[in-house]
Motif scaffolding. Structure first.
Motif, PDB file in Angstrom:
ATOM      1  N   LEU B  42     -82.638 123.890  23.435  1.00  0.00           N
ATOM      2  CA  LEU B  42     -83.545 123.379  24.458  1.00  0.00           C
ATOM      3  C   LEU B  42     -82.656 122.852  25.575  1.00  0.00           C
ATOM      4  CD1 LEU B  42     -86.593 122.911  24.798  1.00  0.00           C
ATOM      5  CD2 LEU B  42     -86.331 120.777  23.562  1.00  0.00           C
ATOM      6  N   LYS B  50     -87.086 117.437  27.470  1.00  0.00           N
ATOM      7  CA  LYS B  50     -86.529 117.912  26.194  1.00  0.00           C
ATOM      8  C   LYS B  50     -86.819 116.921  25.064  1.00  0.00           C
ATOM      9  CE  LYS B  50     -82.188 118.119  27.543  1.00  0.00           C
ATOM     10  NZ  LYS B  50     -82.253 117.584  28.912  1.00  0.00           N
ATOM     11  N   THR B  51     -86.464 115.655  25.282  1.00  0.00           N
ATOM     12  CA  THR B  51     -86.668 114.647  24.237  1.00  0.00           C
ATOM     13  C   THR B  51     -88.156 114.449  23.965  1.00  0.00           C
ATOM     14  OG1 THR B  51     -84.587 113.547  24.744  1.00  0.00           O
ATOM     15  CG2 THR B  51     -86.262 112.226  23.643  1.00  0.00           C
ATOM     16  N   ASP B 165     -81.405 116.163  18.721  1.00  0.00           N
ATOM     17  CA  ASP B 165     -81.415 115.810  20.141  1.00  0.00           C
ATOM     18  C   ASP B 165     -79.993 115.424  20.559  1.00  0.00           C
ATOM     19  OD1 ASP B 165     -82.159 115.204  22.677  1.00  0.00           O
ATOM     20  OD2 ASP B 165     -83.640 113.667  22.141  1.00  0.00           O
ATOM     21  N   SER B 196     -81.007 120.269  21.391  1.00  0.00           N
ATOM     22  CA  SER B 196     -80.902 120.074  22.836  1.00  0.00           C
ATOM     23  C   SER B 196     -79.482 119.650  23.153  1.00  0.00           C
ATOM     24  CB  SER B 196     -81.880 119.005  23.324  1.00  0.00           C
ATOM     25  OG  SER B 196     -81.443 117.725  22.939  1.00  0.00           O
ATOM     26  N   LEU B 213     -86.441 124.065  30.074  1.00  0.00           N
ATOM     27  CA  LEU B 213     -87.429 123.107  30.561  1.00  0.00           C
ATOM     28  C   LEU B 213     -86.931 122.500  31.858  1.00  0.00           C
ATOM     29  CD1 LEU B 213     -88.474 120.936  27.465  1.00  0.00           C
ATOM     30  CD2 LEU B 213     -89.972 122.441  28.753  1.00  0.00           C
TER      31      LEU B 213
END
Lengths: 266, 335
Positions: B42, B50-51, B165, B196, B213
């Motif tokens: 991501l 993203k988060t 993440d 990500s 994104l």
């Protein structure tokens, strides 16, 4: 890791309580509660020393009649030590993890949020009940000038346990509802403090009214107090337990819909 | 392996028209994505969402609109967390806890017995090379050690879907390489990893596909070349090395889909020239329709006997896509 033998999520209450007992009661944050629980014991030591000093120097030895201990228990233990000890501990049940940004670890386990909340609540009640019941009994032994009947001692300890359960449920919910719970705690303290000056029907909306109803020795009320007939023992216990369960159920519902957004808490 | 805008049968993570607003602030908007086994990255600039998307998958946030499913279940369902591991971006641990105690406590809440939790914690720490410091307090760890500890926590219960993440933040190069190899090993075992990262060249190297994104919108999903194709209006840069670059540049410029054609005597061509090669004769072409350009190039080569040495896209990697994301004239392709 093999997970074939893992228990169903709903049966994770035991592990949650075990984990929370260590987390809550072996942390530096618990020192405040230990200090508050020590307060009545220190007062008892002071009274016992004063009595011993008087006896050693031939002064008139003073006695503490049962009603005096009842008032000391109400003012020092219920209104002060247990009230503020529970406020500190139960508000921190969630808020300490939110401020440490570590609550999400618990939410990422198979333990349902409601089970997590009940587990945290029970762990806090168990710790507080043991601590304040012990404090109550020790203080009673130190303050009373004559042996206290076992039934009375058990009643005081039981009231302390019920107070932890009831006040704990109130403060747990406050911790979930308010970003800064200090003002609500002080308002609640004021509400409980004016109990004896409230009209009878409003007295029924306080926690202290039901705790007073359970006291083995009636309080020495002031001349301007509004005297209300106490609730029966069974009703008082049921109301306190039902209120604790109801408030904790509301907290569980709120926790189930909680989002992790730590930044908003700062 | 799949990462597509439309749901597929092997989807492990799925979002359908998902929007999340923080009051008036947009987190993500109308994101539809379906992610299968393998490694999906991501990517997007800070604030891209993203988060937020990862937290929605993990059940730490609830969507304002739309639906999210993980392994066919709504996030928040207790059984799901036996199969889902999440390494969140928050660099924090419970106060005063040791590395081993932290993982063991987490496994206890999964229902493992104290002995099994202790054993599982040791294994998880060994996997991320933290065995030597297992009894040290986590809050005294360096950033890289903390990162590895959170990776251990996310994978200690052997989940089928792992969401990470920014998992490479704070790691030294050796640890990054170790973690990348670990991710690949997990993925080849049939697991689904959603990662990500801002370290784009590493994401590029380990990812099976990417999700792009920006400002809460999904711009593209798929392999890097596929995503490039999905991003409308973004011209592909193609370097053509040939014997008559000026003639090629003039011809290319006359094509309707070519927006720029210039002799590449600059650093782009120089950088791509082999050592000892003659002075580069190359043309850098920017086109919105690479396939049409390749066809025209073939025709030109056949008709005018143009000697073409190489034809290569110069920016078909995530760094280029990422640079594109940061340009202000991006036209979002909403999921």
């Amino acid at each position: 890791m093999a997970d074939a033998a893992l228990p169903a999520p709903r049966s994770l209450l035991g592990p949650v309580i075990a984990v929370e007992l260590r987390r809550q009661w072996l942390s530096p944050g618990a020192l405040v509660v230990y200090a508050l629980a020590a307060l009545p014991v220190l007062a008892g030591i002071g009274i016992a020393l004063a009595r011993a000093f008087a006896r050693a120097h031939g002064f008139h030895t003073f006695h503490t009649p049962p009603s005096v201990y009842s008032n000391i228990f109400e003012a020092l233990i219920l209104r002060t030590a247990i009230f503020f000890g529970c406020a500190w501990m139960f508000i921190r049940v969630f808020r300490s993890e939110t401020s440490a940004r570590s609550l999400h670890y618990a939410f990422l386990t198979p333990a349902p949020r409601a089970i997590l909340l009940w587990g945290k609540y029970f762990a806090a009640v168990i710790g507080a009940a043991v601590l304040f019941a012990a404090s109550t009994l020790l203080a009673l032994a130190l303050i009373a000038s004559q042996p206290v009947p076992a039934g009375q001692a058990a009643a005081y300890a039981g009231i302390a346990v019920l107070a932890c359960a009831a006040y704990g449920a109130v403060f747990l919910l406050m911790g979930l509802l308010f970003r800064n719970p200090v003002i609500p705690v002080l308002v609640f303290f004021g509400w409980e403090a004016i109990l004896l000056f409230l009209p009878p029907w409003l007295q029924h909306l306080t926690v202290l009214f039901y705790l007073h109803s359970l006291l083995p020795v009636p309080l020495l009320a002031g001349s301007i107090a509004v005297v209300t007939a106490p609730a029966s023992t069974a009703v008082a216990i049921l109301v306190l337990l039902a209120a604790a369960a109801g408030l904790t159920a509301i907290s569980a519902h709120r926790a189930a819909r909680m989002e992790i957004a730590y930044a908003k808490e700062e | 392996m799949s990462a597509a805008a439309s749901p597929t049968s092997d989807s492990l993570l799925r979002a359908e028209q998902v929007s999340k607003f923080y009051g008036d602030v947009l987190g993500v908007d109308r994101v539809t994505v379906s992610i299968g086994p393998g490694i999906t990255s991501l990517v997007g600039p800070n604030g891209a969402g993203k988060t937020t998307l990862m937290n929605l998958f993990a059940g730490l946030l609830w969507p304002t609109r739309g639906a999210v499913t993980v392994l066919g279940q709504r996030p928040g369902h207790p059984e799901l967390y036996r199969q889902l591991g999440y390494c969140a971006s928050w660099d924090s641990f419970p106060a005063g806890v040791t590395a081993h105690g932290f993982i063991a406590r987490y496994l206890r809440l999964h229902g493992y017995s104290p002995a099994a939790a202790a054993s599982g914690a040791s294994q998880a720490l060994e996997r991320v090379s933290l065995s030597a410091v297992a009894r040290r307090r986590a809050d005294a760890f360096s950033q890289g050690m903390r990162q590895r500890l959170r990776l251990a926590q996310a994978t200690a219960h052997d989940p089928r879907v792992v969401i990470l993440d920014e998992p490479l933040n704070g790691l030294d190069p050796l640890a990054r390489a170790e973690m990348a190899a670990l991710f690949r090993a997990w993925a080849t075992g049939g697991r689904c990893l959603l990662i990500s990262s801002h370290i784009l060249h590493e994401v590029d190297a380990i990812s099976d596909r990417v999700l792009l994104l920006d400002q809460g919108y999904l711009l593209g999903a798929g392999s890097v070349p596929t995503v490039r194709g999905e991003i409308h209006r973004h011209p592909l840069q193609i370097l053509v090395r040939c014997d008559r670059p000026a003639e090629l540049a003039a011809h290319a410029f006359s094509l309707p889909h070519v927006i720029e054609a210039r002799l590449a005597g600059d650093e782009t061509a120089a950088a791509s020239a082999e050592p000892g090669a003659p002075e580069p004769g190359a043309v850098l072409v920017k086109t919105r329709n690479p396939e049409a350009f390749f066809l025209a190039l073939n025709q030109l080569a056949a008709e005018s006997r143009l000697q073409i040495e190489t034809v290569a896209p110069v920016d078909e990697n995530l760094d280029a896509v990422y640079r594109f994301l940061l340009t202000p004239d991006t036209e979002a392709v909403h999921g």
